[in-house]
Design a protein around this motif. Structure first.
Motif, short mmCIF file in Angstrom:
data_model
loop_
_atom_site.label_atom_id
_atom_site.label_comp_id
_atom_site.label_asym_id
_atom_site.label_seq_id
_atom_site.Cartn_x
_atom_site.Cartn_y
_atom_site.Cartn_z
N GLY A 128 54.40 32.30 44.01
CA GLY A 128 55.57 31.47 43.78
C GLY A 128 55.46 30.56 42.59
N ILE A 129 55.72 29.26 42.80
CA ILE A 129 55.77 28.30 41.70
C ILE A 129 54.42 28.22 40.99
N ALA A 130 53.33 28.41 41.73
CA ALA A 130 52.00 28.40 41.10
C ALA A 130 51.89 29.53 40.08
N GLU A 131 52.47 30.68 40.39
CA GLU A 131 52.48 31.79 39.43
C GLU A 131 53.29 31.42 38.19
N ASP A 132 54.39 30.73 38.41
CA ASP A 132 55.24 30.32 37.29
C ASP A 132 54.48 29.38 36.36
N VAL A 133 53.75 28.42 36.95
CA VAL A 133 52.96 27.48 36.16
C VAL A 133 51.91 28.23 35.34
N ALA A 134 51.18 29.14 35.99
CA ALA A 134 50.13 29.88 35.30
C ALA A 134 50.70 30.74 34.19
N TYR A 135 51.80 31.44 34.46
CA TYR A 135 52.40 32.34 33.48
C TYR A 135 52.94 31.56 32.28
N CYS A 136 53.56 30.42 32.55
CA CYS A 136 54.12 29.60 31.48
C CYS A 136 53.02 29.08 30.56
N LEU A 137 52.00 28.45 31.13
CA LEU A 137 50.94 27.87 30.31
C LEU A 137 50.12 28.95 29.61
N GLN A 138 50.01 30.12 30.22
CA GLN A 138 49.31 31.23 29.59
C GLN A 138 50.05 31.70 28.35
N VAL A 167 38.35 38.54 37.17
CA VAL A 167 37.14 38.55 37.99
C VAL A 167 37.56 38.33 39.43
N ASN A 168 36.67 38.60 40.38
CA ASN A 168 36.96 38.29 41.77
C ASN A 168 37.21 36.80 41.93
N LEU A 172 42.64 28.84 37.55
CA LEU A 172 42.05 29.83 38.44
C LEU A 172 43.13 30.43 39.34
N THR A 173 43.11 31.74 39.49
CA THR A 173 44.11 32.41 40.32
C THR A 173 43.44 33.41 41.26
N SER A 174 44.19 33.79 42.28
CA SER A 174 43.76 34.83 43.21
C SER A 174 44.96 35.65 43.62
N LYS A 175 44.74 36.65 44.43
CA LYS A 175 45.85 37.47 44.92
C LYS A 175 46.74 36.68 45.88
N ASN A 176 46.27 35.49 46.30
CA ASN A 176 47.06 34.63 47.18
C ASN A 176 47.86 33.58 46.41
N THR A 177 47.65 33.49 45.11
CA THR A 177 48.45 32.57 44.29
C THR A 177 49.88 33.09 44.25
N THR A 211 43.98 29.30 29.73
CA THR A 211 43.37 30.60 29.96
C THR A 211 43.33 30.83 31.45
N VAL A 212 43.90 31.95 31.89
CA VAL A 212 43.95 32.26 33.32
C VAL A 212 42.74 33.13 33.67
N VAL A 213 42.01 32.71 34.70
CA VAL A 213 40.78 33.38 35.11
C VAL A 213 40.86 33.67 36.61
N GLY A 214 40.56 34.88 37.00
CA GLY A 214 40.56 35.22 38.42
C GLY A 214 41.21 36.55 38.69
N GLU A 215 41.98 36.61 39.76
CA GLU A 215 42.64 37.85 40.18
C GLU A 215 44.11 37.84 39.81
N LYS A 216 44.68 39.03 39.74
CA LYS A 216 46.11 39.15 39.52
C LYS A 216 46.84 38.51 40.70
N THR A 217 47.87 37.73 40.40
CA THR A 217 48.55 36.96 41.44
C THR A 217 49.48 37.84 42.28
N ALA A 218 50.08 37.24 43.30
CA ALA A 218 50.80 37.99 44.33
C ALA A 218 52.08 38.65 43.84
N GLY A 219 52.71 38.08 42.82
CA GLY A 219 54.00 38.60 42.39
C GLY A 219 55.11 38.19 43.34
#
Length: 617
Positions: free
Chosen positions: A236-246, A304-305, A229-234, A252-260
């Motif tokens: 740094g390293i959390a983004e890296d984890v999500a992007y790698c496993l995706q 999704v939101n 699960l992700t949000s616009k507040n996800t 499967t990543v579900v939620g909002e586009k992350t902060a970048g």
């Protein structure tokens, strides 16, 4: 270069126009730009920076400056515009004290337990679905100290679950050294996977991160569903984890586009001033995509939101729990009912192989499952009619008046008489014999009688999408003589194991066209189903010339089957033409005698007939 000079010029103008006159070191901007040049993670974006230093140093008007906080805001805006990176900021902080990350103290076990329970939320949801929320990703050092407690208090409770929802919606901090730990729990021990590359700008070095062969505790495995699960507040390293496993297709990543965000942000003091530059000094480059999630963020598989992400994830997990039974049920239906038995058995076996190989492990919705299943069935069988379908209930019969029937027939059929008494008949759908029989006389009066007395006929099936095959024998019979019965084709029904002969009918409503007058049938790539069976019969018996394009190569009208107790339905052809005399049209289409584009087919047919009939006069 132009953008950077524009930045410096803008700063000077703003200093002159807006702010009070004050003095500061002429080297401030020079020192700031040097920090960026030496430390910014993407040096390729810094073209022209050195020239900017020279321009700033030689301009005496740079002494017209604002107060520190205002100048910092202007410097930030100019730098972000120049580099196109909002992560680069300038701050004025006279009282800044560098933050040093405290080392984890040697807490007694009971306090460590309390820390873990407060920092990690764990739950077991209905259906044996694990839920784990982590708001900070621990690094290697911390993991080494509390790893055994993590395994005993958290991980061992997660392991028996059938699926895991990993909540990173609130995770905005972490240590890059924890990346390999997390990813490794969801991948196999061997072979080692290259999961990330981190380029460090100050040292100009790239470090490759790999999955780990040994871990504390057991791995979650590679097959059980994992939803992140992700949000616009996800960040740094959390983004890296999500992007790698995706991109490993493990999650499967579900939620909002992350902060970048960034894998590493450093705050660097500008010489002896009270100004600081905060900027990304390292960047992640994914080995699979060759790109990064930084700046752009991680785009979810299902957007999704953030507040709806958990409920959406639960629905995905529930669907995936049903997928094995749906695929196995589909395979069984195809094996038992598909018209071509050998192909059906082969498709069923290969479909089960796809399931076992994890090909259906990433579906996220019923529509996604239906699209993938249809695509796989098409690929495995080569049959466009073998696919998922909707179970639309039949509409109740309409009680037509004779006048309504006449109007319907006028709309459904088109007729014309061309030069040299050439008849033209077009219809775009075959009707069911039992439904057509009561209105056969009306069709004869308002359609057939207009063309039956022509010297030649063009039947236009370029837009005919098929329909029931029950009326084919009767329609064919109009173009053969009534003195003897002819076997038009043989149809094998897989479900009953029987073969039925299609024969010309001895009695018809209205006059026959007979077997002597010339006939051309127009086809296109859209000509399908029952229309193809008609074309196939007429071509096989040498009764018509075919002009146009190869037909679609579909099938006899398929039947609809429900897959088990699910709401998935399959369209399965159960009947095929007799293949003892050679290949049938199913899957291959029927090649015309004279191939031309569908658009040119009518004029070509008229030209053939005009030349032929004119020669007879």
């Amino acid at each position: 270069m132009a953008k950077v000079l524009f930045l410096v010029g803008s700063l000077l103008v703003l200093g002159n126009v807006v702010f009070i006159h004050a003095g500061f070191s002429p080297s401030l901007i020079v020192d700031m730009v040097k920090i960026v040049i030496d430390n910014y993670c993407s040096p390729e974006k810094l073209q022209g920076m050195k020239e900017a230093i020279a321009a700033a140093s030689s301009n005496t008007e740079i002494l017209n400056i604002p107060d520190g906080e205002s100048l910092a805001r202007v410097l930030s805006a100019g730098m972000q515009t120049t580099i196109s990176d909002p992560r680069v900021t300038v701050s004025y902080e006279p009282n800044y004290v560098p933050v040093v990350a405290p080392e984890m103290p040697a807490l007694p076990p009971e306090q460590l337990v309390a820390v873990l329970q407060n920092s990690i939320k764990l739950d077991i949801l209905d259906g044996n679905v694990g839920y784990m929320r982590i708001d900070h990703i621990l690094g290697e050092a911390a993991a080494d100290k509390i790893g055994s407690l993590l395994v005993n208090l958290v991980w061992n409770k997660v392991l028996p679950t059938s699926a895991l929802i990993f909540d990173l919606r609130h995770t905005s901090s972490g240590d890059i050294t924890g990346m390999s730990y997390i990813v490794s729990y969801f991948t196999a021990a061997e072979p080692a996977l290259h999961i990330d590359s981190v380029f460090d700008r100050p040292s100009n070095t790239t470090t490759k991160l790999w999955s780990m062969p040994t871990l504390l505790g057991e791995r979650y495995g590679t097959l059980k569903p994992l939803i992140i699960l992700t949000s616009k507040n996800t960040k740094g390293i959390a983004e890296d984890v999500a992007y790698c496993l995706q991109n490993l297709k493990r999650a499967t990543v579900v939620g909002e586009k992350t902060a970048g965000g960034s894998v590493k942000l450093d705050k660097l003091k500008v010489a002896d001033s009270d100004f600081y530059v905060t900027l990304p000094t390292a960047k992640s480059i994914n080995p699979i995509t060759g790109s990064t999630w930084e700046l752009t963020g991680v785009t979810p598989n299902v957007e999704v939101n953030a507040e709806d992400a958990l409920a959406t994830a639960i629905k995905i997990v529930e669907l995936r729990a049903k997928v094995p039974a749906i695929i196995e049920g589909s395979a069984e239906l195809i094996s038992e009912n598909y018209a071509f038995e050998g192909i059906g058995v082969d498709v069923a076996a290969k479909l089960k192989d796809l399931l076992q190989n994890g090909e259906y492990s990433m579906v996220v919705s019923k529509n996604d499952l239906e699209e993938k299943l249809s695509a796989d069935l098409n690929t495995l069988s080569g049959d466009k009619s073998l696919k998922t379908t909707t179970n639309t209930p039949a509409l109740p019969p309409i009680d037509y008046t004779p006048e309504m029937f006449i109007e319907l027939i006028k709309v459904s059929f088109q007729t014309d008489i061309f030069e040299n008494n050439i008849g033209y008949l077009r219809f775009d759908m075959f009707g069911d014999f039992e439904e057509v029989k009561p209105i056969a006389q009306i069709i004869v009066e308002h359609v057939w009688n207009k063309v039956v007395n022509t010297d030649a006929m063009i039947i236009d099936l370029r837009n005919n999408l098929g329909g029931p095959t029950t009326a084919i024998a009767g329609f064919c019979s109009y173009f053969f003589d009534g003195d003897k019965q002819i076997v038009l084709d043989k149809l094998y029904d897989r479900q009953s194991g029987t073969t039925t002969e299609l024969q010309t009918l001895p009695e018809l409503t209205g006059p026959r066209y007979g077997s002597k007058k010339s006939l051309i049938i127009l086809t296109s790539g859209a000509t399908s189903g029952a229309a193809e069976e008609f074309v196939y019969i007429m071509k096989k018996h040498g009764r018509a010339m075919i002009v146009g394009e190869t037909t679609s190569g579909s099938s006899h009208p398929p039947k609809t089957f429900r897959v088990g107790e699910s709401d998935i339905f399959l369209s399965i052809p159960t009947v095929h033409c007799d293949t003892t005399t050679g290949p049938a049209w199913e899957g291959a289409g029927i090649a015309p005698h004279i191939p031309v584009s569908a658009a040119a087919a009518l004029e070509t047919a008229k030209g053939i007939f005009n030349k032929h009939l004119a020669g007879q006069k």
